[in-house]
Design a protein around this motif. Structure first.
Motif, PDB file in Angstrom:
ATOM      1  N   UNK A 287       0.831  -1.192   0.000  1.00  0.00           N
ATOM      2  CA  UNK A 287       0.000   0.000   0.000  1.00  0.00           C
ATOM      3  C   UNK A 287       0.878   1.259   0.000  1.00  0.00           C
ATOM      4  N   UNK A 288       1.873   1.281   0.870  1.00  0.00           N
ATOM      5  CA  UNK A 288       2.777   2.428   0.923  1.00  0.00           C
ATOM      6  C   UNK A 288       3.599   2.526  -0.353  1.00  0.00           C
ATOM      7  N   UNK A 289       3.990   1.369  -0.894  1.00  0.00           N
ATOM      8  CA  UNK A 289       4.750   1.362  -2.132  1.00  0.00           C
ATOM      9  C   UNK A 289       3.946   1.926  -3.289  1.00  0.00           C
ATOM     10  N   UNK A 290       2.650   1.606  -3.348  1.00  0.00           N
ATOM     11  CA  UNK A 290       1.785   2.138  -4.401  1.00  0.00           C
ATOM     12  C   UNK A 290       1.663   3.648  -4.278  1.00  0.00           C
ATOM     13  N   UNK A 291       1.527   4.147  -3.079  1.00  0.00           N
ATOM     14  CA  UNK A 291       1.415   5.598  -2.872  1.00  0.00           C
ATOM     15  C   UNK A 291       2.716   6.292  -3.271  1.00  0.00           C
ATOM     16  N   UNK A 292       3.846   5.702  -2.901  1.00  0.00           N
ATOM     17  CA  UNK A 292       5.119   6.298  -3.283  1.00  0.00           C
ATOM     18  C   UNK A 292       5.333   6.254  -4.790  1.00  0.00           C
ATOM     19  N   UNK A 293       4.927   5.139  -5.430  1.00  0.00           N
ATOM     20  CA  UNK A 293       5.033   5.049  -6.883  1.00  0.00           C
ATOM     21  C   UNK A 293       4.186   6.124  -7.551  1.00  0.00           C
ATOM     22  N   UNK A 294       2.947   6.297  -7.092  1.00  0.00           N
ATOM     23  CA  UNK A 294       2.079   7.319  -7.682  1.00  0.00           C
ATOM     24  C   UNK A 294       2.640   8.718  -7.451  1.00  0.00           C
ATOM     25  N   UNK A 295       3.232   8.943  -6.275  1.00  0.00           N
ATOM     26  CA  UNK A 295       3.792  10.254  -5.976  1.00  0.00           C
ATOM     27  C   UNK A 295       4.959  10.594  -6.905  1.00  0.00           C
ATOM     28  N   UNK A 296       5.774   9.592  -7.220  1.00  0.00           N
ATOM     29  CA  UNK A 296       6.904   9.844  -8.105  1.00  0.00           C
ATOM     30  C   UNK A 296       6.516   9.797  -9.583  1.00  0.00           C
ATOM     31  N   UNK A 297       5.501   9.009  -9.938  1.00  0.00           N
ATOM     32  CA  UNK A 297       5.133   8.848 -11.343  1.00  0.00           C
ATOM     33  C   UNK A 297       4.232   9.973 -11.832  1.00  0.00           C
ATOM     34  N   UNK A 298       3.408  10.515 -10.961  1.00  0.00           N
ATOM     35  CA  UNK A 298       2.450  11.548 -11.369  1.00  0.00           C
ATOM     36  C   UNK A 298       2.961  12.929 -11.009  1.00  0.00           C
TER      37      UNK A 298
END
Length: 98
Positions: free
Chosen positions: A1-12
């Motif tokens: 869950x935290x990894x998905x949020x971090x991925x979205x934060x860096x990708x978007x």
């Protein structure tokens, strides 16, 4: 869950991330309103003397409300009309055999 949020934060980009957050919070706020509207509609439908059964076809309504279990089990017309549906419950049949 935290990894998905971090991925979205860096990708978007930041504007897309903020828009995504606003959309998720709006959907979360809409859920209780929709739930209460559906519940109010259900209670209003139940106030009608026939309730939800008024939307059923007459044959199905009579079968569900006025037919006894003995009459239903001894009547063969239901089985004869719907016997082809038993093919779906036979184990081992492939979809192309149906």
């Amino acid at each position: 869950s935290l990894g998905l949020i971090l991925f979205l934060f860096y990708a978007l980009p930041l504007a897309a991330f903020v828009s995504l957050g606003l959309m998720v919070s709006s959907m979360g706020a809409l859920f209780p309103v929709a739930r209460s509207a559906i519940q109010a509609r259900y209670e209003m439908e139940m106030d009608h003397p026939m309730g939800l059964t008024r939307y059923l076809p007459d044959s199905l309504r009579v079968m569900l409300t006025e037919t006894t279990l003995h009459e239903f089990m001894t009547d063969t017309t239901f089985m004869m009309e719907n016997r082809y549906l038993l093919l779906y419950f036979m184990p081992g049949l492939e979809p192309e055999q149906l």
